[in-house]
Enzyme design. Structure first.
Site, mmCIF file in Angstrom:
data_model
loop_
_atom_site.group_PDB
_atom_site.id
_atom_site.type_symbol
_atom_site.label_atom_id
_atom_site.label_comp_id
_atom_site.label_asym_id
_atom_site.label_seq_id
_atom_site.Cartn_x
_atom_site.Cartn_y
_atom_site.Cartn_z
ATOM 1 N NE ARG A 38 -4.056 1.957 2.144
ATOM 2 C CZ ARG A 38 -4.363 2.788 3.146
ATOM 3 N NH1 ARG A 38 -3.734 2.689 4.295
ATOM 4 N NH2 ARG A 38 -5.298 3.704 2.987
ATOM 5 C CG HIS A 42 -1.387 5.305 -0.434
ATOM 6 N ND1 HIS A 42 -1.981 5.567 0.774
ATOM 7 C CD2 HIS A 42 -2.334 4.673 -1.184
ATOM 8 C CE1 HIS A 42 -3.230 5.107 0.775
ATOM 9 N NE2 HIS A 42 -3.461 4.554 -0.399
ATOM 10 C CG ASN A 70 -0.970 8.227 3.005
ATOM 11 O OD1 ASN A 70 -1.308 7.091 2.652
ATOM 12 N ND2 ASN A 70 -0.384 9.090 2.189
ATOM 13 C CG HIS A 170 -8.395 -3.738 -1.103
ATOM 14 N ND1 HIS A 170 -9.388 -2.818 -1.324
ATOM 15 C CD2 HIS A 170 -7.258 -3.022 -0.878
ATOM 16 C CE1 HIS A 170 -8.871 -1.589 -1.234
ATOM 17 N NE2 HIS A 170 -7.591 -1.686 -0.976
HETATM 18 C C1 HEM Z 1 -9.247 1.433 -5.963
HETATM 19 C C2 HEM Z 1 -9.096 2.347 -5.044
HETATM 20 C C3 HEM Z 1 -8.677 2.037 -3.632
HETATM 21 C C4 HEM Z 1 -9.287 2.489 -2.517
HETATM 22 C C5 HEM Z 1 -10.489 3.418 -2.442
HETATM 23 C C6 HEM Z 1 -8.579 1.928 -1.391
HETATM 24 C C7 HEM Z 1 -8.898 2.181 -0.066
HETATM 25 C C8 HEM Z 1 -8.327 1.529 1.007
HETATM 26 C C9 HEM Z 1 -8.735 1.711 2.370
HETATM 27 C C10 HEM Z 1 -9.814 2.674 2.854
HETATM 28 C C11 HEM Z 1 -8.001 0.876 3.132
HETATM 29 C C12 HEM Z 1 -8.091 0.700 4.659
HETATM 30 C C13 HEM Z 1 -7.225 1.753 5.323
HETATM 31 C C14 HEM Z 1 -7.448 1.840 6.804
HETATM 32 O O1 HEM Z 1 -8.505 1.425 7.282
HETATM 33 O O2 HEM Z 1 -6.554 2.353 7.521
HETATM 34 C C15 HEM Z 1 -7.121 0.168 2.260
HETATM 35 C C16 HEM Z 1 -6.198 -0.779 2.658
HETATM 36 C C17 HEM Z 1 -5.333 -1.416 1.799
HETATM 37 N N1 HEM Z 1 -5.151 -1.142 0.461
HETATM 38 FE FE1 HEM Z 1 -6.367 -0.030 -0.686
HETATM 39 N N2 HEM Z 1 -7.561 1.142 -1.842
HETATM 40 C C18 HEM Z 1 -7.572 1.188 -3.202
HETATM 41 C C19 HEM Z 1 -6.658 0.582 -4.035
HETATM 42 C C20 HEM Z 1 -5.567 -0.140 -3.618
HETATM 43 C C21 HEM Z 1 -4.475 -0.544 -4.455
HETATM 44 C C22 HEM Z 1 -4.329 -0.182 -5.935
HETATM 45 C C23 HEM Z 1 -3.620 -1.242 -3.673
HETATM 46 C C24 HEM Z 1 -2.300 -1.879 -4.033
HETATM 47 C C25 HEM Z 1 -1.927 -2.218 -5.244
HETATM 48 C C26 HEM Z 1 -4.192 -1.294 -2.350
HETATM 49 C C27 HEM Z 1 -3.669 -1.976 -1.287
HETATM 50 C C28 HEM Z 1 -4.191 -1.970 -0.020
HETATM 51 C C29 HEM Z 1 -3.752 -2.871 1.036
HETATM 52 C C30 HEM Z 1 -2.778 -4.009 0.887
HETATM 53 C C31 HEM Z 1 -4.451 -2.499 2.190
HETATM 54 C C32 HEM Z 1 -4.298 -3.081 3.601
HETATM 55 C C33 HEM Z 1 -3.147 -2.349 4.276
HETATM 56 C C34 HEM Z 1 -2.825 -2.801 5.693
HETATM 57 O O3 HEM Z 1 -3.354 -3.788 6.170
HETATM 58 O O4 HEM Z 1 -1.987 -2.105 6.314
HETATM 59 N N3 HEM Z 1 -5.347 -0.584 -2.350
HETATM 60 N N4 HEM Z 1 -7.332 0.593 0.963
HETATM 61 CA CA LIG Z 2 5.340 9.882 -4.796
#
Ligand code: HEM
Ligand SMILES: [Ca+2]
Ligand SMILES: [Ca+2]
Length: 288
Positions: A38, A42, A70, A170
């Site tokens: 992530r 970002h 973030n 995800h």
């Molecule tokens: C399509 C749009 C996306 C949205 C709206 C989104 C949104 C989010 C949100 C809201 C969270 C939870 C954050 C929290 O509760 O603190 C999250 C977690 C995560 N996102 Fe996304 N995300 C997107 C795309 C992506 C992409 C493109 C990747 C990687 C290629 C990604 C990888 C992750 C991962 C692995 C987590 C878990 C992180 C952890 O456990 O620390 N996401 N995302």
């Molecule tokens: Ca950058």
């Protein structure tokens, strides 16, 4: 011009050094791989993959760490610092932090059961960050599908296969109640929960995230295989078990072109892995 051989002369062991730190971090934190990929995402979506995300506040820098997406959310920075410190011992002043993020992302996927690929290297680190651009470019979990598509298009990706494949990240990691709790009770002021949320999952999430409760409570993004990099994220969407609005709408937006892609990845993990690798490589070469 990035190349797989960029550090062959100057830091031939870079991948092994990073891998050592990553494996060590995994022993105490099964979530770290998800957190690290992530960070790479970002970083790349704001000024390109230049490690701008890693910069702290100074007199002249407003950090991206405290941007909307973030703040109190992005994690794993301490592990990145350890990777950089380990690399500096062997090859001082050679390896960029942006490359460390890209390598850590790939290795995190692989260590969690997903595909591996050849990293393209040679990114340069930026000395500036851009918090307002981070607020603008990083997708919100509450955004409509058209908006998610546009944010991917803005960084040179597409709103079809790239959006769906990369959302497949995800398949592991966690999210806080505050990122999906609007779905649970009074969705869009309808007085009812989000109708695209499976009712069994709804009940469980209502208990986990009661109204007025602690918004930072964590749950799994992929409730089937929370720590394994696989295609269960997509089969979950088919049974309305996506956690975030931005997840479920890939499948539940009427007439969307993303539905067929979700179905293809749900039925064919190899197809998902191939597309995921392709999209990760293209996201990773985005540079301003
Ligand atoms: C399509 C749009 C996306 C949205 C709206 C989104 C949104 C989010 C949100 C809201 C969270 C939870 C954050 C929290 O509760 O603190 C999250 C977690 C995560 N996102 Fe996304 N995300 C997107 C795309 C992506 C992409 C493109 C990747 C990687 C290629 C990604 C990888 C992750 C991962 C692995 C987590 C878990 C992180 C952890 O456990 O620390 N996401 N995302
Ligand atoms: Ca950058
Ligand atoms: Ca999974």
């Amino acid at each position: 011009q990035l190349s797989p051989n960029f550090y062959d002369q100057t830091c031939p062991g870079v991948q092994y050094i990073i891998f050592g730190v990553l494996v060590d971090a995994f022993r105490t934190d099964i979530r770290i791989g998800a957190s690290l990929i992530r960070l790479h995402f970002h970083d790349c979506f704001v000024q390109g993959c230049d490690a701008s995300l890693l910069l702290d506040n100074t007199a002249t820098i407003l950090s991206e760490k405290e941007s909307l997406a973030n703040n109190n959310s992005a994690r794993g920075f301490d592990v990145v610092d350890r990777m950089k410190a380990a690399v500096e011992i062997f090859c001082p002043g050679v390896v960029s932090c942006a490359d460390i993020l890209a390598i850590a992302a790939e290795q995190s996927v692989f260590l969690s059961g997903g595909p591996s690929w050849t990293n393209l290297l040679g990114r340069r680190d930026s000395r500036t960050a851009n918090r307002s651009l981070a607020d603008q470019n990083l997708p919100s979990p509450f955004a409509p599908l058209s908006d998610l598509k546009q944010k991917f298009i803005n960084v040179g990706l597409n709103g079809g296969v790239d959006l769906v494949a990369l959302s497949g990240a995800h398949t592991f990691g966690r999210a806080q109640c505050r990122t999906f709790s609007t779905r649970l009770f009074n969705f869009n002021s309808t007085g009812s929960p989000d109708p695209t949320l499976n009712t069994t999952l709804l009940t469980a999430l209502q208990q986990l995230c009661p109204q007025g409760g602690n918004g930072s409570v964590l749950t799994n993004l992929d409730l089937t295989t929370p720590d394994t990099f696989d295609n269960k994220y997509f089969t979950n969407l088919q049974i309305h078990k996506g956690l975030l609005i931005s997840d479920q709408e890939l499948f539940s937006t009427p007439g969307a072109d993303t539905i067929a892609i979700v179905n293809r990845f749900a039925g064919n993990q190899t197809a998902f892995f191939e597309s995921f690798v392709n999209s990760m490589i293209r996201m990773g070469i985005y540079y301003l």
